[in-house]
Design a protein around this motif. Sequence first.
Motif, PDB file in Angstrom:
ATOM      1  N   ALA A  35     118.191 -82.187 -18.859  1.00 27.05           N
ATOM      2  CA  ALA A  35     117.017 -83.225 -19.034  1.00 27.05           C
ATOM      3  C   ALA A  35     117.567 -84.472 -18.328  1.00 27.05           C
ATOM      4  CB  ALA A  35     116.498 -83.167 -20.249  1.00 27.05           C
ATOM      5  N   SER A  36     118.561 -84.228 -17.162  1.00 23.45           N
ATOM      6  CA  SER A  36     118.491 -85.466 -16.636  1.00 23.45           C
ATOM      7  C   SER A  36     119.058 -86.798 -17.228  1.00 23.45           C
ATOM      8  CB  SER A  36     117.424 -85.680 -15.392  1.00 23.45           C
ATOM      9  OG  SER A  36     117.557 -86.636 -14.597  1.00 23.45           O
ATOM     10  N   HIS A  37     118.045 -87.797 -17.051  1.00 27.39           N
ATOM     11  CA  HIS A  37     118.348 -88.981 -17.679  1.00 27.39           C
ATOM     12  C   HIS A  37     117.900 -89.135 -19.083  1.00 27.39           C
ATOM     13  CE1 HIS A  37     114.615 -88.941 -15.482  1.00 27.39           C
ATOM     14  NE2 HIS A  37     113.935 -90.102 -16.620  1.00 27.39           N
ATOM     15  N   ASN A  38     117.022 -88.037 -19.669  1.00 28.63           N
ATOM     16  CA  ASN A  38     116.458 -88.202 -20.781  1.00 28.63           C
ATOM     17  C   ASN A  38     117.864 -88.382 -22.090  1.00 28.63           C
ATOM     18  OD1 ASN A  38     114.393 -87.538 -19.131  1.00 28.63           O
ATOM     19  ND2 ASN A  38     113.281 -86.470 -21.049  1.00 28.63           N
ATOM     20  N   ILE A  75     125.658 -93.523 -12.471  1.00 29.54           N
ATOM     21  CA  ILE A  75     124.726 -92.074 -12.091  1.00 29.54           C
ATOM     22  C   ILE A  75     124.153 -91.542 -13.423  1.00 29.54           C
ATOM     23  CG2 ILE A  75     126.464 -91.568 -10.381  1.00 29.54           C
ATOM     24  CD1 ILE A  75     127.867 -89.451 -12.419  1.00 29.54           C
ATOM     25  N   ASP A  76     123.242 -90.788 -13.214  1.00 27.47           N
ATOM     26  CA  ASP A  76     122.586 -90.301 -14.637  1.00 27.47           C
ATOM     27  C   ASP A  76     123.175 -89.035 -15.099  1.00 27.47           C
ATOM     28  OD1 ASP A  76     121.892 -88.474 -12.605  1.00 27.47           O
ATOM     29  OD2 ASP A  76     119.664 -88.324 -13.300  1.00 27.47           O
ATOM     30  N   GLY A  77     122.593 -88.463 -15.973  1.00 28.27           N
ATOM     31  CA  GLY A  77     123.123 -87.548 -17.037  1.00 28.27           C
ATOM     32  C   GLY A  77     123.344 -86.098 -16.036  1.00 28.27           C
ATOM     33  N   ASP A  78     122.791 -85.968 -14.903  1.00 27.25           N
ATOM     34  CA  ASP A  78     123.057 -84.765 -14.405  1.00 27.25           C
ATOM     35  C   ASP A  78     123.580 -85.151 -12.951  1.00 27.25           C
ATOM     36  OD1 ASP A  78     120.391 -85.671 -13.561  1.00 27.25           O
ATOM     37  OD2 ASP A  78     119.767 -83.467 -13.120  1.00 27.25           O
ATOM     38  N   ALA A  79     123.976 -86.302 -12.708  1.00 28.82           N
ATOM     39  CA  ALA A  79     124.320 -86.853 -11.393  1.00 28.82           C
ATOM     40  C   ALA A  79     123.662 -86.529 -10.166  1.00 28.82           C
ATOM     41  CB  ALA A  79     125.802 -86.417 -11.338  1.00 28.82           C
ATOM     42  N   ASP A  80     122.116 -86.641 -10.173  1.00 29.88           N
ATOM     43  CA  ASP A  80     121.558 -86.594  -8.858  1.00 29.88           C
ATOM     44  C   ASP A  80     120.757 -87.992  -8.769  1.00 29.88           C
ATOM     45  OD1 ASP A  80     119.507 -86.797 -10.937  1.00 29.88           O
ATOM     46  OD2 ASP A  80     118.618 -84.808 -10.037  1.00 29.88           O
ATOM     47  N   ARG A  81     121.314 -88.808  -9.354  1.00 27.93           N
ATOM     48  CA  ARG A  81     120.741 -90.157  -9.039  1.00 27.93           C
ATOM     49  C   ARG A  81     121.904 -91.216  -9.153  1.00 27.93           C
ATOM     50  NH1 ARG A  81     116.002 -92.285 -13.031  1.00 27.93           N
ATOM     51  NH2 ARG A  81     114.644 -90.630 -12.792  1.00 27.93           N
ATOM     52  N   VAL A  82     121.858 -92.348  -8.325  1.00 28.81           N
ATOM     53  CA  VAL A  82     123.077 -93.345  -8.379  1.00 28.81           C
ATOM     54  C   VAL A  82     122.146 -94.788  -7.874  1.00 28.81           C
ATOM     55  CG1 VAL A  82     123.398 -92.904  -5.766  1.00 28.81           C
ATOM     56  CG2 VAL A  82     125.156 -94.264  -7.188  1.00 28.81           C
TER      57      VAL A  82
END
Length: 530
Positions: A64-67, A275-282
């Motif tokens: 859930a990425s950044h959640n 970076i976010d919880g699943d490392a696709d954002r920076v």
Amino acid sequence: MEPNYFRDVANAKYSKKHDEHIEYGTAGFRTKSNILNHVLYRMGLLAVLRSKAKKGAIGLMITASHNLEPDNGIKLVDPAGEMLEVSWETIATNLANVPDSELASMLIEISTKENIDLSVPATVIIGRDTRISSPILLNAALVGIKTLHGEVTDLGLVTTPQLHYIVVCTNTKGSYGDPTLQGYYLKLTAVFKSIRGNTINNGNYTSTLMLDAANGVGAIAVKELQRHLEGMLDIKLFNDGCGDLNYMCGADFVKVQQALPLNVPSERNVRCVSIDGDADRVVYFYIDKNDKFCLLDGDRIATLVASYFKELLETSGLVLQLGLVQTAYANGGSTDYISNVLKVPVACVQTGVKHLHKKALEFDIGIYFEANGHGTVIFKDTAKEIIKNYTKNKTHSATKKEAATKLRDVIDLINETVGDALSDMLLVETILHAKGWNIIEWQKSYNDLPNKQLKVRVKDRNVITTTNAERYCLTPVGLQNKIDEIVSKYPRGRSFVRPSGTEDIVRVYAECENSSDVDKLAIEVASLVY
Ligand code: NG1
Ligand code: ZN
């Protein structure tokens, strides 16, 4: 079709135990983890059908990425490493919500409608993030896949972009890279090192940075990078997994709150990365000499990359069409800079990387970033070929060839399948190094307009519908006029509202010239949707 193929799909353990409607949104299914068991099971079944339909390996990522920690989610990845095709998002939503009694008949219907040859073998490549709920959900998906006799490659704990990378490498028989995690690290770090050569520091650029890994799966990957890049890039790691996932840290927190994440020390003028919880954002940030927090988000990264590529194209003499894609969340300051200073064509599309990716495909070199730091660069195959041939052409001057060679090499640093926090970070580091810039020089290139994002909880967020890349509200009727009225009071004001695709909220965005006005503008607009 084999009549018995779907015989065993009824499974009491993974039956649907609640009536909440769940939708495949901007980033797959995403909600509280405790209501996702049957969804994961069913997506396991669907991934097998998708693999048969596409005659290739499909990716399935549990994140859930950044959640925050209580949420979880799942997204499917198509064989070329892209997000699941839009028409199958509806299929996924229907399958997730159908009563158990109709599960088998819906699977038969999908197979018939999509003309799926059930005798084709299926492979599903699975990855998961570090959430406590992920192993349980993984089991649900595995049971689904095995029920329909699919093959499984379980990658364990991986970042979302690593999963995309391995899916594309598997389906292209290694021509994009070796389909292993080791292959991923080697590909990125080998080219990073070769571009950098022996100069670790250059001009005002120094190789030290502080990295906030949001206590997510990215921390594992960063530790691998530290190992591979020892002596080249000095990454000081914070929020490495010991604390709460995405809690007051990570790229989303830093972007939305415009504040220092927990545990990262407040050291002046030091380049910092979240970076976010699943490392696709920076996103990047620093604390300036007056102790002010300064953010360099996805818009900044996009403009840095665009200016570098433009420079390399001009120096090399290569004639390729460069373009940049943003969403309505892009800061007006960045859009002005791209259009008026860089003079690179810029397009605006609706939120969600799949929309940006699609638009970016129209350019020879398409750069796309969401303001939140999710993005990448994609190259047409023909453009790659032109660049490669150009570097070999003996008639060009050494300077021209050198610029073309840099362009050729930098392509290997980029994870073209999807936004990848670590690959994007290495790209930024490479460009700052090449320019000899510290983070202050990077920030000086243009001024962001003061901006604010708010989340508003409403009864039904879907009463708000939008058009024109989400910048204009169609319903409720009259809302747009009221927004326009408020915005007109603020110099360089801009504001829009849209329902989130990943959370049960409405998002409000506002920007204007004066920082003292921006909170007021955002609150005034937010009060219209309560
Ligand atoms: P929603 O919740 O639809 O706004 C958010 C991000 C998107 C994208 C998705 C997927 C913002 C304003 N929105 O979507 O850009 O990243 O999550 O993770 O940041
Ligand atoms: Zn993410």
